[in-house]
Scaffold this motif. Structure first.
Motif, PDB file in Angstrom:
ATOM      1  N   VAL A  72     -50.807 -41.563 -25.157  1.00  0.00           N
ATOM      2  CA  VAL A  72     -51.087 -42.220 -26.432  1.00  0.00           C
ATOM      3  C   VAL A  72     -49.930 -41.987 -27.393  1.00  0.00           C
ATOM      4  N   LYS A  73     -49.420 -43.065 -27.959  1.00  0.00           N
ATOM      5  CA  LYS A  73     -48.407 -43.011 -29.011  1.00  0.00           C
ATOM      6  C   LYS A  73     -49.103 -43.305 -30.331  1.00  0.00           C
ATOM      7  N   TYR A  74     -49.050 -42.355 -31.270  1.00  0.00           N
ATOM      8  CA  TYR A  74     -49.824 -42.458 -32.511  1.00  0.00           C
ATOM      9  C   TYR A  74     -48.933 -42.836 -33.681  1.00  0.00           C
ATOM     10  N   GLU A  75     -49.235 -44.005 -34.286  1.00  0.00           N
ATOM     11  CA  GLU A  75     -48.432 -44.517 -35.393  1.00  0.00           C
ATOM     12  C   GLU A  75     -49.157 -44.436 -36.743  1.00  0.00           C
ATOM     13  N   GLY A  76     -50.249 -43.687 -36.813  1.00  0.00           N
ATOM     14  CA  GLY A  76     -51.042 -43.672 -38.044  1.00  0.00           C
ATOM     15  C   GLY A  76     -50.701 -42.592 -39.032  1.00  0.00           C
ATOM     16  N   GLY A  77     -49.698 -41.765 -38.756  1.00  0.00           N
ATOM     17  CA  GLY A  77     -49.431 -40.603 -39.598  1.00  0.00           C
ATOM     18  C   GLY A  77     -48.460 -40.846 -40.731  1.00  0.00           C
ATOM     19  N   ASN A  78     -48.607 -41.947 -41.451  1.00  0.00           N
ATOM     20  CA  ASN A  78     -47.787 -42.194 -42.642  1.00  0.00           C
ATOM     21  C   ASN A  78     -48.682 -42.760 -43.730  1.00  0.00           C
ATOM     22  N   VAL A  79     -48.140 -42.964 -44.930  1.00  0.00           N
ATOM     23  CA  VAL A  79     -48.963 -43.340 -46.073  1.00  0.00           C
ATOM     24  C   VAL A  79     -49.677 -44.669 -45.854  1.00  0.00           C
ATOM     25  N   SER A  80     -49.095 -45.577 -45.073  1.00  0.00           N
ATOM     26  CA  SER A  80     -49.754 -46.859 -44.817  1.00  0.00           C
ATOM     27  C   SER A  80     -50.842 -46.740 -43.763  1.00  0.00           C
ATOM     28  N   GLY A  81     -50.777 -45.677 -42.964  1.00  0.00           N
ATOM     29  CA  GLY A  81     -51.765 -45.475 -41.918  1.00  0.00           C
ATOM     30  C   GLY A  81     -51.536 -46.281 -40.675  1.00  0.00           C
ATOM     31  N   SER A  82     -50.343 -46.911 -40.533  1.00  0.00           N
ATOM     32  CA  SER A  82     -50.122 -47.744 -39.356  1.00  0.00           C
ATOM     33  C   SER A  82     -48.634 -47.889 -39.061  1.00  0.00           C
ATOM     34  N   HIS A  83     -48.358 -48.588 -37.946  1.00  0.00           N
ATOM     35  CA  HIS A  83     -46.988 -48.874 -37.522  1.00  0.00           C
ATOM     36  C   HIS A  83     -46.259 -49.819 -38.460  1.00  0.00           C
ATOM     37  N   LYS A  84     -46.966 -50.496 -39.336  1.00  0.00           N
ATOM     38  CA  LYS A  84     -46.371 -51.538 -40.164  1.00  0.00           C
ATOM     39  C   LYS A  84     -45.236 -51.024 -41.046  1.00  0.00           C
ATOM     40  N   LEU A  85     -45.230 -49.745 -41.348  1.00  0.00           N
ATOM     41  CA  LEU A  85     -44.197 -49.210 -42.228  1.00  0.00           C
ATOM     42  C   LEU A  85     -42.815 -49.296 -41.583  1.00  0.00           C
ATOM     43  N   ASN A  86     -42.752 -49.346 -40.248  1.00  0.00           N
ATOM     44  CA  ASN A  86     -41.456 -49.413 -39.567  1.00  0.00           C
ATOM     45  C   ASN A  86     -40.651 -50.632 -39.996  1.00  0.00           C
ATOM     46  N   THR A  87     -41.296 -51.782 -40.090  1.00  0.00           N
ATOM     47  CA  THR A  87     -40.584 -52.994 -40.512  1.00  0.00           C
ATOM     48  C   THR A  87     -40.627 -53.204 -42.014  1.00  0.00           C
ATOM     49  N   ALA A  88     -41.672 -52.716 -42.684  1.00  0.00           N
ATOM     50  CA  ALA A  88     -41.740 -52.878 -44.141  1.00  0.00           C
ATOM     51  C   ALA A  88     -40.547 -52.211 -44.826  1.00  0.00           C
ATOM     52  N   LEU A  89     -40.198 -51.025 -44.383  1.00  0.00           N
ATOM     53  CA  LEU A  89     -39.059 -50.321 -44.969  1.00  0.00           C
ATOM     54  C   LEU A  89     -37.764 -51.080 -44.714  1.00  0.00           C
ATOM     55  N   ALA A  90     -37.591 -51.561 -43.491  1.00  0.00           N
ATOM     56  CA  ALA A  90     -36.372 -52.306 -43.171  1.00  0.00           C
ATOM     57  C   ALA A  90     -36.287 -53.585 -43.996  1.00  0.00           C
ATOM     58  N   GLN A  91     -37.393 -54.309 -44.105  1.00  0.00           N
ATOM     59  CA  GLN A  91     -37.352 -55.571 -44.829  1.00  0.00           C
ATOM     60  C   GLN A  91     -37.125 -55.360 -46.325  1.00  0.00           C
ATOM     61  N   ALA A  92     -37.790 -54.357 -46.908  1.00  0.00           N
ATOM     62  CA  ALA A  92     -37.572 -54.085 -48.327  1.00  0.00           C
ATOM     63  C   ALA A  92     -36.107 -53.760 -48.597  1.00  0.00           C
ATOM     64  N   TYR A  93     -35.491 -53.015 -47.704  1.00  0.00           N
ATOM     65  CA  TYR A  93     -34.078 -52.679 -47.838  1.00  0.00           C
ATOM     66  C   TYR A  93     -33.216 -53.942 -47.828  1.00  0.00           C
ATOM     67  N   TYR A  94     -33.425 -54.828 -46.848  1.00  0.00           N
ATOM     68  CA  TYR A  94     -32.597 -56.022 -46.741  1.00  0.00           C
ATOM     69  C   TYR A  94     -32.851 -56.993 -47.897  1.00  0.00           C
ATOM     70  N   TYR A  95     -34.109 -57.152 -48.304  1.00  0.00           N
ATOM     71  CA  TYR A  95     -34.404 -58.057 -49.414  1.00  0.00           C
ATOM     72  C   TYR A  95     -33.787 -57.546 -50.717  1.00  0.00           C
ATOM     73  N   LYS A  96     -33.841 -56.247 -50.960  1.00  0.00           N
ATOM     74  CA  LYS A  96     -33.245 -55.719 -52.184  1.00  0.00           C
ATOM     75  C   LYS A  96     -31.738 -55.952 -52.190  1.00  0.00           C
ATOM     76  N   ARG A  97     -31.095 -55.749 -51.066  1.00  0.00           N
ATOM     77  CA  ARG A  97     -29.646 -56.014 -50.981  1.00  0.00           C
ATOM     78  C   ARG A  97     -29.333 -57.478 -51.239  1.00  0.00           C
ATOM     79  N   ALA A  98     -30.287 -58.353 -50.942  1.00  0.00           N
ATOM     80  CA  ALA A  98     -30.090 -59.789 -51.154  1.00  0.00           C
ATOM     81  C   ALA A  98     -30.401 -60.211 -52.586  1.00  0.00           C
ATOM     82  N   GLY A  99     -30.801 -59.278 -53.441  1.00  0.00           N
ATOM     83  CA  GLY A  99     -31.043 -59.586 -54.842  1.00  0.00           C
ATOM     84  C   GLY A  99     -32.474 -59.917 -55.207  1.00  0.00           C
ATOM     85  N   VAL A 100     -33.407 -59.792 -54.285  1.00  0.00           N
ATOM     86  CA  VAL A 100     -34.815 -60.052 -54.563  1.00  0.00           C
ATOM     87  C   VAL A 100     -35.401 -58.907 -55.399  1.00  0.00           C
TER      88      VAL A 100
END
Length: 457
Positions: free
Chosen positions: A86-114
């Protein structure tokens, strides 16, 4: 922790089908969703490895690498013939694997001026992850959450607001697409995403952002499978089946596709890749491989996907983020070429698997993860062609502490499963152009990636 993401695009049997323009528009028009240029590249280029930006890597280190363990208690409870890892992805503030891409996307969008990211979310894991990522990178965040899910899990809304997000139940009174809904899409992720698309389009400095079925999102999730490969090797363990739940495909793609890429690179036979989906929205097992809309506005390109039809009204259930009509382009292409298997699971079986896992492993899975555990249990208990011979790896994509209402109904015997309406499925799928039988031309070189935001690197 991995320092690079790994793309599966170089290892596909053939390139992904190009997108079609929205219905009623000419080729190259009608695309309103903007993306940072780096996300466009990650969607289209067949580069295998992509460096994780330092700022994103630093954010990952607060919760990665995530744990992998052999679930011996669960194995005993189900009578498993082979190990279940079992690979467990729930041990972060969001409670799921979704934070892996959310962090990456927020980084790229901010660099783009959003300055603001707007999204739609089903069970709330993605909305929570994006709220956390926006808080970390100094962006505003607005979330449209499926109304029935928000009513069942109000503390998801509280957590998102605690992280600084503005949260609206969908259907809301804020968009034309919601006002025009006749009830057929109510309480669906398709409508919530459609509201987010429309809302973002009307706000200066805002951009729509989503984190499940996109090729770049699945790339970011590859950290899951890359860690698993190293962790299993450290245990001298092998698996011949990899299981993940599929809403659109990000956690399944994240854990399974790195194994596929590694096997193809080494000339080995890859493990069996098994997608666990909700019986309420069985796109991979009962859908068609066709071009369909990704949201209720229909303004974005139509993508090649396994779908039960974006117009189909998905029955309410505790499948949360799995209640989506289609699967990711990458996952769909692999399914079409026979590289991915699919099993539909009812909510009762999923929650029962989650209950067993809680009792014997002392970790409470989200209902979505319960679907994957139910499939992993079947594979671990069966022999021969239908089961696993060496071991099963399963992604427990999130925790279920905000889903206790579902487990309460399970314990009270109040849950049942509603099969999709066959006539409704046929009607929703009948008019869709099948892949290979398209009647419209492609969008062009950046088809399906969206128009890049100026200033992105």
């Amino acid at each position: 922790m991995p320092t690079r993401w790994r793309s599966v695009l170089p290892h596909l049997d053939e390139p992904l089908p190009e997108d079609l323009p929205p219905e009623g528009t000419a080729a190259g028009s009608g695309v309103h969703i903007n993306l940072p240029m780096e996300l466009v590249r990650q969607s289209l280029q067949t580069r295998e490895f992509w460096d994780i930006p330092q700022e994103v890597a630093d954010a990952y280190r607060s919760f990665r690498p995530t744990p992998l363990w052999r679930a011996r208690g669960f194995e005993a409870a189900i009578g498993a013939r082979v190990p279940v890892w079992v690979k467990y992805e729930g041990g972060n503030v969001s409670g799921s694997h979704k934070l892996n891409t959310a962090l990456a996307q927020a980084y790229y969008y901010k660099r783009a001026g959003v300055r603001e990211l707007v999204t739609g979310t089903g069970a709330g894991q993605w909305g929570t992850a994006l709220a956390a990522a926006c808080a970390m990178f100094g962006l505003r965040c607005t979330v449209f959450m499926v109304g029935s899910s928000l009513a069942k899990k109000p503390y998801r809304g509280v957590l998102m607001r605690l992280l600084g997000a503005e949260v609206h139940a969908s259907p809301s009174g804020l968009t034309e697409v919601a006002a025009a809904d006749d009830g057929s899409r109510g309480n669906s992720l398709t409508l919530a995403i459609g509201e987010a698309v429309e809302y973002a389009r009307g706000r200066e400095g805002a951009a729509f952002c989503i984190g499940s079925g996109e090729t770049y999102s699945i790339l970011h999730q590859s950290v899951i499978g890359l860690e698993c490969e190293e962790q299993l090797a450290a245990q001298d363990a092998e698996v011949d089946a990899v299981v993940g739940a599929v809403g659109a495909g990000s956690n399944f793609g994240g854990i399974a596709l790195p194994f596929f890429a590694s096997a193809r690179s080494a000339g080995r036979r890859p493990p069996r890749l098994v997608a666990a989906e909700s019986a309420a929205s069985p796109k991979l097992s009962r859908g068609v491989y066709a071009y369909d809309k990704t949201d209720a506005t229909g303004t974005g390109p139509r993508e090649a996907m396994y779908t039960i039809g974006s117009e189909y009204r998905i029955p309410d259930s505790h499948s949360g983020g799995l209640r989506y009509h289609g699967a990711a382009k990458v996952v769909s292409a692999l399914r079409h070429s026979g590289r991915v298997d699919a099993v539909a699971v009812g909510q009762v079986d999923a929650l029962e698997a989650g209950r067993l896992f809680t009792v014997h492993e002392m970790v409470l899975p989200a209902p979505e993860s319960g679907h994957a555990l139910a499939v992993a249990a079947r594979l671990a208990c069966q022999g021969g062609q239908d089961g696993a011979e060496r071991g099963v790896l399963v992604c427990l994509s999130g925790h279920g502490y905000l889903d206790l209402g579902a487990y309460q109904q399970l314990l009270a015997g109040e849950l049942s499963d509603r099969d999709p309406d066959p006539a409704g499925l046929r009607a929703a799928m009948s008019a869709l152009p099948l892949v290979g039988e398209r009647t419209r031309g492609p969008l062009g070189a950046v088809a399906g990636a969206g128009a890049p935001i100026g200033g992105a690197l």
